[in-house]
Write a protein that holds these residues in place. Structure first.
Motif, PDB file in Angstrom:
ATOM      1  N   ALA A   1       0.838  -1.203   0.000  1.00  0.00           N
ATOM      2  CA  ALA A   1       0.000   0.000   0.000  1.00  0.00           C
ATOM      3  C   ALA A   1       0.872   1.253   0.000  1.00  0.00           C
ATOM      4  N   SER A   2       1.965   1.222   0.737  1.00  0.00           N
ATOM      5  CA  SER A   2       2.893   2.361   0.750  1.00  0.00           C
ATOM      6  C   SER A   2       3.549   2.538  -0.615  1.00  0.00           C
ATOM      7  N   VAL A   3       3.887   1.424  -1.257  1.00  0.00           N
ATOM      8  CA  VAL A   3       4.476   1.479  -2.599  1.00  0.00           C
ATOM      9  C   VAL A   3       3.515   2.169  -3.564  1.00  0.00           C
ATOM     10  N   ALA A   4       2.232   1.762  -3.510  1.00  0.00           N
ATOM     11  CA  ALA A   4       1.234   2.345  -4.408  1.00  0.00           C
ATOM     12  C   ALA A   4       1.049   3.835  -4.134  1.00  0.00           C
ATOM     13  N   LEU A   5       0.972   4.215  -2.848  1.00  0.00           N
ATOM     14  CA  LEU A   5       0.801   5.626  -2.507  1.00  0.00           C
ATOM     15  C   LEU A   5       1.992   6.463  -2.970  1.00  0.00           C
ATOM     16  N   SER A   6       3.198   5.935  -2.789  1.00  0.00           N
ATOM     17  CA  SER A   6       4.395   6.642  -3.220  1.00  0.00           C
ATOM     18  C   SER A   6       4.416   6.818  -4.737  1.00  0.00           C
ATOM     19  N   LEU A   7       4.098   5.755  -5.455  1.00  0.00           N
ATOM     20  CA  LEU A   7       4.115   5.802  -6.923  1.00  0.00           C
ATOM     21  C   LEU A   7       3.076   6.786  -7.451  1.00  0.00           C
ATOM     22  N   VAL A   8       1.833   6.657  -6.960  1.00  0.00           N
ATOM     23  CA  VAL A   8       0.758   7.535  -7.426  1.00  0.00           C
ATOM     24  C   VAL A   8       1.066   8.984  -7.056  1.00  0.00           C
ATOM     25  N   GLY A   9       1.549   9.203  -5.826  1.00  0.00           N
ATOM     26  CA  GLY A   9       1.816  10.555  -5.370  1.00  0.00           C
ATOM     27  C   GLY A   9       2.904  11.238  -6.166  1.00  0.00           C
ATOM     28  N   MET A  10       4.040  10.581  -6.336  1.00  0.00           N
ATOM     29  CA  MET A  10       5.159  11.205  -7.026  1.00  0.00           C
ATOM     30  C   MET A  10       4.877  11.379  -8.515  1.00  0.00           C
ATOM     31  N   VAL A  11       4.335  10.359  -9.165  1.00  0.00           N
ATOM     32  CA  VAL A  11       4.058  10.461 -10.601  1.00  0.00           C
ATOM     33  C   VAL A  11       3.033  11.562 -10.863  1.00  0.00           C
ATOM     34  N   SER A  12       1.979  11.617 -10.048  1.00  0.00           N
ATOM     35  CA  SER A  12       0.948  12.641 -10.237  1.00  0.00           C
ATOM     36  C   SER A  12       1.504  14.037 -10.004  1.00  0.00           C
ATOM     37  N   ALA A  13       2.321  14.194  -8.969  1.00  0.00           N
ATOM     38  CA  ALA A  13       2.875  15.512  -8.662  1.00  0.00           C
ATOM     39  C   ALA A  13       3.807  15.993  -9.768  1.00  0.00           C
ATOM     40  N   VAL A  14       4.707  15.120 -10.223  1.00  0.00           N
ATOM     41  CA  VAL A  14       5.650  15.497 -11.283  1.00  0.00           C
ATOM     42  C   VAL A  14       4.906  15.771 -12.587  1.00  0.00           C
ATOM     43  N   TYR A  15       3.917  14.930 -12.893  1.00  0.00           N
ATOM     44  CA  TYR A  15       3.124  15.120 -14.113  1.00  0.00           C
ATOM     45  C   TYR A  15       2.389  16.459 -14.089  1.00  0.00           C
ATOM     46  N   ALA A  16       1.792  16.796 -12.939  1.00  0.00           N
ATOM     47  CA  ALA A  16       1.046  18.050 -12.827  1.00  0.00           C
ATOM     48  C   ALA A  16       1.961  19.252 -13.030  1.00  0.00           C
ATOM     49  N   VAL A  17       3.140  19.196 -12.447  1.00  0.00           N
ATOM     50  CA  VAL A  17       4.082  20.304 -12.583  1.00  0.00           C
ATOM     51  C   VAL A  17       4.485  20.489 -14.044  1.00  0.00           C
ATOM     52  N   LYS A  18       4.797  19.392 -14.726  1.00  0.00           N
ATOM     53  CA  LYS A  18       5.205  19.493 -16.128  1.00  0.00           C
ATOM     54  C   LYS A  18       4.049  19.973 -17.006  1.00  0.00           C
ATOM     55  N   GLU A  19       2.815  19.538 -16.705  1.00  0.00           N
ATOM     56  CA  GLU A  19       1.672  19.955 -17.505  1.00  0.00           C
ATOM     57  C   GLU A  19       1.399  21.452 -17.351  1.00  0.00           C
ATOM     58  N   VAL A  20       1.575  21.976 -16.145  1.00  0.00           N
ATOM     59  CA  VAL A  20       1.382  23.411 -15.932  1.00  0.00           C
ATOM     60  C   VAL A  20       2.346  24.211 -16.796  1.00  0.00           C
ATOM     61  N   ALA A  21       3.579  23.714 -16.912  1.00  0.00           N
ATOM     62  CA  ALA A  21       4.577  24.416 -17.714  1.00  0.00           C
ATOM     63  C   ALA A  21       4.228  24.403 -19.196  1.00  0.00           C
ATOM     64  N   VAL A  22       3.631  23.306 -19.660  1.00  0.00           N
ATOM     65  CA  VAL A  22       3.369  23.159 -21.091  1.00  0.00           C
ATOM     66  C   VAL A  22       2.021  23.748 -21.485  1.00  0.00           C
ATOM     67  N   HIS A  23       0.969  23.436 -20.708  1.00  0.00           N
ATOM     68  CA  HIS A  23      -0.389  23.799 -21.098  1.00  0.00           C
ATOM     69  C   HIS A  23      -1.065  24.788 -20.152  1.00  0.00           C
ATOM     70  N   GLY A  24      -0.367  25.192 -19.107  1.00  0.00           N
ATOM     71  CA  GLY A  24      -0.988  26.093 -18.153  1.00  0.00           C
ATOM     72  C   GLY A  24      -1.911  25.347 -17.191  1.00  0.00           C
ATOM     73  N   MET A  25      -2.612  26.099 -16.365  1.00  0.00           N
ATOM     74  CA  MET A  25      -3.491  25.512 -15.358  1.00  0.00           C
ATOM     75  C   MET A  25      -4.810  25.081 -15.997  1.00  0.00           C
ATOM     76  N   THR A  26      -5.097  23.782 -15.955  1.00  0.00           N
ATOM     77  CA  THR A  26      -6.359  23.237 -16.445  1.00  0.00           C
ATOM     78  C   THR A  26      -6.985  22.393 -15.336  1.00  0.00           C
ATOM     79  N   TRP A  27      -8.243  22.022 -15.520  1.00  0.00           N
ATOM     80  CA  TRP A  27      -8.905  21.223 -14.478  1.00  0.00           C
ATOM     81  C   TRP A  27      -8.254  19.846 -14.356  1.00  0.00           C
ATOM     82  N   VAL A  28      -7.744  19.319 -15.467  1.00  0.00           N
ATOM     83  CA  VAL A  28      -7.059  18.022 -15.406  1.00  0.00           C
ATOM     84  C   VAL A  28      -5.774  18.142 -14.574  1.00  0.00           C
TER      85      VAL A  28
END
Length: 523
Positions: free
Chosen positions: A212-239
């Motif tokens: 469960a910790s593995v899943a939380l770590s994976l989902v948390g880090m991937v989602s956070a890094v993905y969100a940061v990169k998306e903001v840089a490319v496409h700006g702030m969106t609901w996704v």
């Protein structure tokens, strides 16, 4: 009799010393290769795109999924290595890295390529924390360990710089898959030699690996890094907002779960140690402040100053030379002066180098650029080597892999944040430049999206109009780069001030209360 015994002991000590340094040579092979693999793909992207014909979204995932997966799994894989054995984890990861490299080289579709890059990221996540964790357990003498970590860091810097050079040479003679096939012989050597030279080390009393910790770590880090990169490319969106919320919620759940587990993946109490948390924060902010600049500097050399990939790679070598040279002496300097003075001095050097780059113009000669890169390398060699030593030395030996993974996670997260935040600065400045009159709407749209798009659009226009568009786009890009350099300089100088206070009293090597710290960490 006494004399004979003394000679035998000396011979055994010399033999043990040789074994330790030979073992280190095996470990740095994997570091060198992972660092090369992180930078070599950029050069292969044009020919890869021509062959596999990925869509724009697929091409982004091909480039990003490797770093996403590594960031998400570093802590989990470091903790797993502590449990099953760091040598076993390293050699298993090396075998997987070689096999998945072949899969990448012969990918027949964009979907297969994305999956292969993701699997390569899983294998890469097993290598980095295992190497640093093994160094912590192989080198018990603090001075030897500092030098070993310096060599480890220097090879990482050398690999990152060598990526474009290696890629350029291979792509001149072979197909794009060759940039992955170079991994195979190196991993074969690593496994064959590592089986004999590397000692096994693990935590004998570790509990189960919490999935469960593995899943939380994976989902948390991937989602956070993905969100940061998306903001840089496409700006702030609901996704992007939804992804960021999911990532933050998962990371919060991960931290809460570690605090109640009897055998956590990561002992959060490590962050109560001021030296540990200060070193991690310094790494994250340092990489944040400079990674975006390094990313865009490659584009400056190639798209503004018309250098080829190999020439651009050679132009960036002063940073590697500086990092290698100072990384080897950083530990000795930290003992002679102090940890905080060496780390702070390194951060100030990087900050001043970035400040100097605010003077860049499209026609700036190489002395300013090369001198700034050399100063960046010198600062990185001092700061990163000492902070890595502090991180692995502050944690109990039993948690060496998890502590090393925290160091690497800070680096990956800092890189993602830096490229996103400083990238948005460059993009914001660039996208507002004034187009020459009479530029067709389609060309204008392409020109405002990226410098590469502007140069491609300019090539299809009449000569005088194309030259005007090229000059305007290049000037706008340089303006954005100068602004990002100023922001990066401010971040580095602020980090230097924070490090001066957070690392107060920190020393390399065992501390007087090390036994008490170990007991608390093991409970």
């Amino acid at each position: 009799m006494i004399e004979t015994a003394h000679i035998t002991h000396t011979q055994e000590t010399a033999g043990g010393r040789r074994t330790r340094w030979l073992a280190l040579s095996v470990l740095v092979l994997s570091v060198l290769l992972v660092a090369i693999d992180a930078t070599v793909l950029g050069l292969a992207t044009p020919s890869l795109s021509e062959d596999l014909k990925p869509s724009g979204i697929q091409l982004l995932w091909i480039g990003d999924v490797y770093s996403f997966i590594i960031a998400g799994l570093l802590v989990s894989m470091g903790s797993l290595g502590d449990r099953i054995g760091r040598k076993k984890m390293l050699l298993t990861g090396a075998c997987a890295f070689g096999a998945f490299s072949v899969l990448n080289a012969y990918a027949a579709s964009p979907e297969m390529m994305i999956a292969a890059r993701g699997l390569l990221g899983v294998a890469g996540a097993t290598l980095m924390p295992s190497t640093l964790g093994l160094i912590r357990n192989i080198f018990h003498d603090p001075r030897e360990r500092s030098l070993a970590i310096g060599i480890w860091g220097a090879m990482g810097a050398a690999g990152a710089a060598a990526g474009p050079l290696v890629g350029g040479i291979l792509l001149e003679h072979f197909w794009w898959g060759s940039v992955f096939m170079i991994n195979v012989p190196v991993m074969v050597v690593l496994v064959l030699v590592g089986v004999k030279l590397l000692p096994e080390s693990k935590t004998p009393t570790a509990g189960p690996w919490d999935l469960a910790s593995v899943a939380l770590s994976l989902v948390g880090m991937v989602s956070a890094v993905y969100a940061v990169k998306e903001v840089a490319v496409h700006g702030m969106t609901w996704v992007t907002v939804a992804t960021a919320v999911i990532g933050c919620a998962a990371l919060y759940g991960f931290v809460r779960r570690q605090l109640v587990l009897s055998s956590p993946l990561l002992d959060i109490r490590l962050f109560r140690h001021r030296g540990f948390s200060g070193a991690v924060l310094a790494d994250l902010l340092t990489v944040l402040g400079m990674s975006g600049l390094v990313f865009f500097l490659s584009q400056f050399l190639q798209l503004v100053q018309d250098m080829g990939p190999m020439a651009a790679g050679l132009a960036e070598l002063p940073a590697t030379i500086g990092a290698v040279a100072t990384g080897l002496i950083a530990g000795s300097c930290a003992r002679r002066f102090s940890v905080r003075s060496v780390v702070t001095g390194g951060l100030v050097a990087i900050g001043l180098a970035l400040a100097a780059l605010t003077l860049l113009t499209a026609s700036t000669g190489y002395p300013l650029l090369g001198g700034s890169l050399l100063l960046v390398g010198v600062g990185c060699g001092f700061s990163f080597t000492v902070t890595s030593d502090v991180i692995v030395s502050s944690a109990p030996k039993e948690q060496a892999g998890a502590a090393a993974a925290v160091s690497e996670t800070a680096y990956e997260l800092g890189a993602a944040l830096g490229i996103a935040l400083l990238g948005s600065v460059v993009s914001a400045v660039y996208s507002t430049f004034t187009l020459p009159t009479d530029v067709p709407p389609a060309a204008a749209t392409a020109a405002h999206q990226s410098l590469g798009g502007a140069l491609q659009a300019a090539s299809a226009l009449p000569t005088h109009l194309g030259e005007a568009l090229t000059d305007a786009a290049r000037q706008a890009f340089v303006d954005g780069l100068r602004m990002a350099s100023g922001v990066g300089a401010a971040v580095l100088l602020a980090t230097a001030i924070a490090a001066w206070f957070l690392l107060r009293g920190q020393r390399l090597g065992p501390k007087p209360d090390q036994s008490r710290w170990t007991e608390r960490g093991d409970r």
